[in-house]
Design a protein around this motif. Structure first.
Motif, PDB file in Angstrom:
ATOM      1  N   ILE A 272       0.956  -1.109  -0.153  1.00 16.40           N
ATOM      2  CA  ILE A 272      -0.011  -0.051  -0.156  1.00 16.40           C
ATOM      3  C   ILE A 272       0.644   1.061  -0.105  1.00 16.40           C
ATOM      4  CG2 ILE A 272      -1.751   1.336   1.131  1.00 16.40           C
ATOM      5  CD1 ILE A 272      -2.911  -1.264   2.211  1.00 16.40           C
ATOM      6  N   PHE A 273       0.671   2.199  -0.953  1.00 20.30           N
ATOM      7  CA  PHE A 273       1.375   3.281  -1.190  1.00 20.30           C
ATOM      8  C   PHE A 273       0.638   4.797  -0.953  1.00 20.30           C
ATOM      9  CE2 PHE A 273       2.991  -0.286  -3.435  1.00 20.30           C
ATOM     10  CZ  PHE A 273       4.185  -0.663  -3.135  1.00 20.30           C
ATOM     11  N   ALA A 274       1.336   5.687  -0.630  1.00 22.81           N
ATOM     12  CA  ALA A 274       0.207   7.132  -0.732  1.00 22.81           C
ATOM     13  C   ALA A 274       1.249   8.040  -1.217  1.00 22.81           C
ATOM     14  CB  ALA A 274       0.298   7.446   0.954  1.00 22.81           C
ATOM     15  N   CYS A 275       0.467   8.957  -2.023  1.00 28.76           N
ATOM     16  CA  CYS A 275       1.271  10.092  -2.796  1.00 28.76           C
ATOM     17  C   CYS A 275       0.263  11.295  -2.564  1.00 28.76           C
ATOM     18  CB  CYS A 275       1.531   9.397  -4.140  1.00 28.76           C
ATOM     19  SG  CYS A 275       0.103   8.935  -5.250  1.00 28.76           S
ATOM     20  N   GLY A 276       0.648  12.165  -3.115  1.00 26.00           N
ATOM     21  CA  GLY A 276       0.085  13.567  -3.271  1.00 26.00           C
ATOM     22  C   GLY A 276      -0.214  14.153  -1.702  1.00 26.00           C
ATOM     23  N   ASP A 277      -1.408  15.039  -1.735  1.00 25.15           N
ATOM     24  CA  ASP A 277      -1.601  15.706  -0.572  1.00 25.15           C
ATOM     25  C   ASP A 277      -1.825  14.924   0.453  1.00 25.15           C
ATOM     26  OD1 ASP A 277      -0.925  17.879  -2.282  1.00 25.15           O
ATOM     27  OD2 ASP A 277      -2.595  19.007  -1.876  1.00 25.15           O
ATOM     28  N   VAL A 278      -2.246  13.703   0.270  1.00 24.18           N
ATOM     29  CA  VAL A 278      -2.652  12.795   1.508  1.00 24.18           C
ATOM     30  C   VAL A 278      -1.493  12.548   2.342  1.00 24.18           C
ATOM     31  CG1 VAL A 278      -2.230  10.624   0.626  1.00 24.18           C
ATOM     32  CG2 VAL A 278      -4.328  10.964   2.013  1.00 24.18           C
ATOM     33  N   GLN A 279      -0.286  12.627   1.975  1.00 24.35           N
ATOM     34  CA  GLN A 279       0.860  12.285   2.607  1.00 24.35           C
ATOM     35  C   GLN A 279       1.722  13.436   2.735  1.00 24.35           C
ATOM     36  OE1 GLN A 279       4.326  11.525   0.995  1.00 24.35           O
ATOM     37  NE2 GLN A 279       3.148  12.806  -0.604  1.00 24.35           N
ATOM     38  N   ASP A 280       1.230  14.813   2.455  1.00 25.76           N
ATOM     39  CA  ASP A 280       2.141  15.955   2.177  1.00 25.76           C
ATOM     40  C   ASP A 280       1.368  17.454   2.521  1.00 25.76           C
ATOM     41  OD1 ASP A 280       3.778  18.007   1.489  1.00 25.76           O
ATOM     42  OD2 ASP A 280       3.275  18.086  -0.721  1.00 25.76           O
ATOM     43  N   GLN A 281       1.670  17.860   3.969  1.00 21.80           N
ATOM     44  CA  GLN A 281       1.022  18.962   4.432  1.00 21.80           C
ATOM     45  C   GLN A 281       1.733  20.141   4.443  1.00 21.80           C
ATOM     46  OE1 GLN A 281       0.291  18.897   8.892  1.00 21.80           O
ATOM     47  NE2 GLN A 281       1.251  17.145   8.633  1.00 21.80           N
ATOM     48  N   LYS A 282       3.260  19.921   3.573  1.00 20.56           N
ATOM     49  CA  LYS A 282       4.131  21.088   3.555  1.00 20.56           C
ATOM     50  C   LYS A 282       3.835  21.718   2.069  1.00 20.56           C
ATOM     51  CE  LYS A 282       8.962  22.027   3.808  1.00 20.56           C
ATOM     52  NZ  LYS A 282      10.248  21.556   4.151  1.00 20.56           N
ATOM     53  N   TYR A 283       4.012  20.962   1.068  1.00 30.50           N
ATOM     54  CA  TYR A 283       3.892  21.858  -0.176  1.00 30.50           C
ATOM     55  C   TYR A 283       2.671  21.827  -0.802  1.00 30.50           C
ATOM     56  CZ  TYR A 283       9.021  20.749   0.413  1.00 30.50           C
ATOM     57  OH  TYR A 283      10.374  20.855   0.792  1.00 30.50           O
ATOM     58  N   ARG A 284       1.911  20.912  -0.942  1.00 30.69           N
ATOM     59  CA  ARG A 284       0.574  20.835  -1.577  1.00 30.69           C
ATOM     60  C   ARG A 284       0.563  21.550  -2.881  1.00 30.69           C
ATOM     61  NH1 ARG A 284      -0.816  22.325   4.040  1.00 30.69           N
ATOM     62  NH2 ARG A 284      -1.216  24.312   3.269  1.00 30.69           N
ATOM     63  N   GLN A 285       1.289  21.388  -3.912  1.00 28.53           N
ATOM     64  CA  GLN A 285       1.341  21.760  -5.189  1.00 28.53           C
ATOM     65  C   GLN A 285       1.056  20.616  -6.209  1.00 28.53           C
ATOM     66  OE1 GLN A 285       1.832  25.359  -5.739  1.00 28.53           O
ATOM     67  NE2 GLN A 285       1.463  25.067  -3.438  1.00 28.53           N
ATOM     68  N   ALA A 286       0.438  20.950  -7.144  1.00 27.26           N
ATOM     69  CA  ALA A 286       0.254  19.951  -8.205  1.00 27.26           C
ATOM     70  C   ALA A 286       1.476  19.408  -8.702  1.00 27.26           C
ATOM     71  CB  ALA A 286      -0.373  20.964  -9.363  1.00 27.26           C
ATOM     72  N   ILE A 287       2.365  20.016  -9.006  1.00 26.16           N
ATOM     73  CA  ILE A 287       3.769  19.587  -9.420  1.00 26.16           C
ATOM     74  C   ILE A 287       4.461  18.501  -8.609  1.00 26.16           C
ATOM     75  CG2 ILE A 287       5.075  21.390  -8.911  1.00 26.16           C
ATOM     76  CD1 ILE A 287       5.577  19.174 -12.130  1.00 26.16           C
TER      77      ILE A 287
END
Length: 317
Positions: A272-287
């Motif tokens: 099970i892997f997690a990516c994007g804003d669900v695991q990132d509260q710092k950058y939150r950018q599309a790129i």
């Protein structure tokens, strides 16, 4: 139905993962939630995604990424995941609209939703002067007067950032005291472009029908209401990661963001892997979300090269 990989979410992270897995002949299933395309579908013009010198509309960018994934063999289905059985592989997903689906690997890219005020004029003016991301939309307010709503570190950071473009940034907060750390408060307070409207509660966002023109606030002491003229409103009261369906099953921080091993998208459950804003509260950018989507796809492919528990010739559909 059984799949080699299922991707939850269709923002930049999920769609990038879909492109990479589909090109690797993994035939991923992408489950779209109630808001396909994620937060970028609420954005008008995107000017900071590489490769588009003249900018691109948010919904168009997401639609192009989906078409690219479909071209290589990704399948998209609409549904709402209510539960994931993570005790042993293959994993079983219970999905409203699809029933039970089985997968060897799972990529969670369900994103994070900006907390909203829930006042009149807010939802209908998203992308028309109302924003939840200063770094995404600040450029559009060069030389204009904006307000930012919030009193935490994120609000102070975004207020300071907006002074690079706006002629004035007024901070509206419902209390006299800010929740932000001292250093963040000081940085904003020492900036000549930042003004303050404290102990005031926003009650309505005012629009001329095409764009924002002001925000109505109520003084918490006197009860009097006034309209603050503004060209833009930035709501900075935090985000909620969309992880309720896996709470208690994956390791998360105190805010509900999924924890991954540094430098990877691996969760505490193998496969099970997690990516994007669900695991990132710092950058939150599309790129940056797209980058972690690529990482998740590559981590998934390497994982599948080492292990397999499903007979694909019989089960893949």
């Amino acid at each position: 139905m059984a799949y080699k990989s299922i991707i939850l979410g269709t923002g930049p992270a999920g769609l990038t993962a879909a492109v990479y897995l589909a090109r690797a002949d993994m035939e991923p299933l992408v489950i779209e939630g109630p808001e396909p395309g994620g937060q970028l579908t609420l954005t008008t013009e995107v000017e900071n995604f590489p490769g588009f010198p003249d900018g691109i509309m948010g919904p168009e960018l997401m639609d192009n990424m989906k078409k690219q994934a479909e071209r290589f063999g990704a399948t998209f289905k609409r549904g709402w995941v209510t539960d994931v059985e993570v005790e042993g592989r293959p994993f079983k997903l219970h999905v409203d609209g699809l029933g039970e689906v089985v997968t060897e690997t799972l990529i969670i890219s369900t994103g994070a939703s900006a907390k909203m005020l829930g006042i009149p004029g807010e939802k209908e003016n998203l992308g028309k002067g109302v924003s939840t991301c200063a770094t995404c939309d600040g450029f559009f307010f060069r030389g204009k007067k904006v307000v930012i709503i919030g009193g935490g570190d994120s609000a102070m950071e975004e207020a300071t950032f907006l002074t690079k473009f706006a002629s004035e940034v007024q901070v509206i907060h419902r209390r006299h005291d800010l929740r932000a750390s001292k250093i963040m408060q000081t940085r904003a307070q020492e900036n000549d472009k930042v003004t303050w409207a404290l102990n005031k509660t926003p009650v309505e966002m005012v629009s001329d029908g095409m764009k924002i023109s002001g925000i109505k606030v109520r003084d918490n002491e006197s009860g009097e209401e006034e309209v603050i003229d503004t060209d833009g409103i930035f709501v900075a009261i935090g985000h909620n990661p969309n992880t309720d369906f896996v709470k208690g099953k994956l390791n998360m921080d105190e805010k509900g963001y999924i924890l991954v091993d540094p430098g990877t998208t691996n969760t505490n459950i193998p496969g099970i892997f997690a990516c994007g804003d669900v695991q990132d509260q710092k950058y939150r950018q599309a790129i940056t979300a797209a980058g972690t989507g690529c990482m998740a796809a590559m981590d998934t492919e390497r994982f599948l090269e080492g292990e397999a528990t499903i007979d694909w010739s019989e089960n893949l559909s």
